[in-house]
Design a protein around this motif. Structure first.
Motif, short mmCIF file in Angstrom:
data_model
loop_
_atom_site.label_atom_id
_atom_site.label_comp_id
_atom_site.label_asym_id
_atom_site.label_seq_id
_atom_site.Cartn_x
_atom_site.Cartn_y
_atom_site.Cartn_z
N LEU A 185 45.71 69.13 27.78
CA LEU A 185 45.39 70.50 28.16
C LEU A 185 44.40 71.07 27.17
N SER A 186 43.63 72.05 27.64
CA SER A 186 42.72 72.79 26.76
C SER A 186 42.56 74.19 27.33
N ASP A 187 42.19 75.14 26.47
CA ASP A 187 41.98 76.51 26.93
C ASP A 187 40.75 76.57 27.83
N SER A 188 39.68 75.94 27.41
CA SER A 188 38.44 75.85 28.19
C SER A 188 37.55 74.80 27.52
N ILE A 189 36.58 74.30 28.26
CA ILE A 189 35.65 73.29 27.75
C ILE A 189 34.24 73.73 28.12
N LYS A 190 33.39 73.94 27.12
CA LYS A 190 32.00 74.30 27.39
C LYS A 190 31.29 73.10 28.03
N SER A 191 30.29 73.41 28.84
CA SER A 191 29.55 72.34 29.53
C SER A 191 28.84 71.40 28.56
N ASP A 192 28.60 71.85 27.32
CA ASP A 192 27.96 70.99 26.31
C ASP A 192 28.77 69.72 26.05
N PHE A 193 30.08 69.77 26.30
CA PHE A 193 30.96 68.64 26.01
C PHE A 193 31.34 67.86 27.28
N ILE A 194 30.66 68.17 28.39
CA ILE A 194 30.99 67.53 29.67
C ILE A 194 29.83 66.65 30.13
N GLU A 195 30.15 65.42 30.48
CA GLU A 195 29.16 64.50 31.05
C GLU A 195 29.29 64.53 32.55
N PHE A 196 28.24 64.96 33.23
CA PHE A 196 28.26 65.11 34.69
C PHE A 196 27.76 63.84 35.36
#
Length: 196
Positions: A185-196
């Motif tokens: 779980l996480s509170d939120s994840i910025k798109s900087d840390f997401i590989e699309f």
């Protein structure tokens, strides 16, 4: 999970009862994740409630008048996804809460990568805003692509699997919490840390 026929021996007689553990699990999840007040329950800050009080609340529902502690234990053990736990005469849901008061979790260091399955229609928003908890208290992440895919299929037959650079996010101040062996779980994840 499946239907289980149980032989119960009481002081005066023997009875065979049938328990559908999948339905029981859904009821337990609903009570502990989404609607404790409907059952007259008050969860503590970590989501725990006294198991005997919980059983009494379940028994007030016509369908579960015969449910016992052993049934809850069997339900938890029969589950392929660890959703609940019983410790020291208390029970709680491990993740998935939508109640107003925040369930506190301990911060833990995640693996290098985690995964999130989502519907294709949400990709644009995720690219702009990152992953947000929406109606749940936390963003749910999976340790493997298969689990993320199954979760994503709930909203899209061809879900997109996002790879989260969890370790990098963690060292940059993003909090992670272990839900169970397969869910983080996480509170939120910025798109900087997401590989699309």
């Amino acid at each position: 999970m499946q239907l289980m026929n149980l032989l119960r021996i009481t002081d005066n007689n023997t009875e065979v009862i049938t328990i559908n553990y999948q339905e029981l699990s859904k009821e337990v999840s609903y009570a502990l994740r989404h609607a404790p007040s409907e059952y007259g329950l008050i969860l503590d800050e970590n989501g725990w409630v006294d198991v005997q009080g919980f059983l009494e609340a379940l028994r007030k529902k016509n369908k579960w008048t015969l449910v016992k502690l052993d049934d809850l234990i069997c339900m938890i053990e029969a589950s392929d996804k660890k959703r609940h736990e019983i410790v020291n005469n208390k029970i709680r849901a491990l993740y998935g809460h939508s109640i107003v008061s925040q369930i506190k979790k301990e911060i833990a260091e995640p693996p290098e990568y985690l995964y999130h399955g989502t519907a294709r229609r949400f990709i644009k928003s995720i690219k702009e805003k990152g992953l947000l908890s929406q109606e749940r208290q936390y963003v749910h992440l999976s340790v493997d692509e298969e689990t993320a895919y199954e979760v994503g299929k709930r909203r899209d037959q061809k879900p997109v699997i996002l790879r989260i650079r969890a370790k990098l996010a963690f060292v940059n101040g993003v909090s992670f919490y272990k839900g169970n062996d397969k869910i983080w779980l996480s509170d939120s994840i910025k798109s900087d840390f997401i590989e699309f």
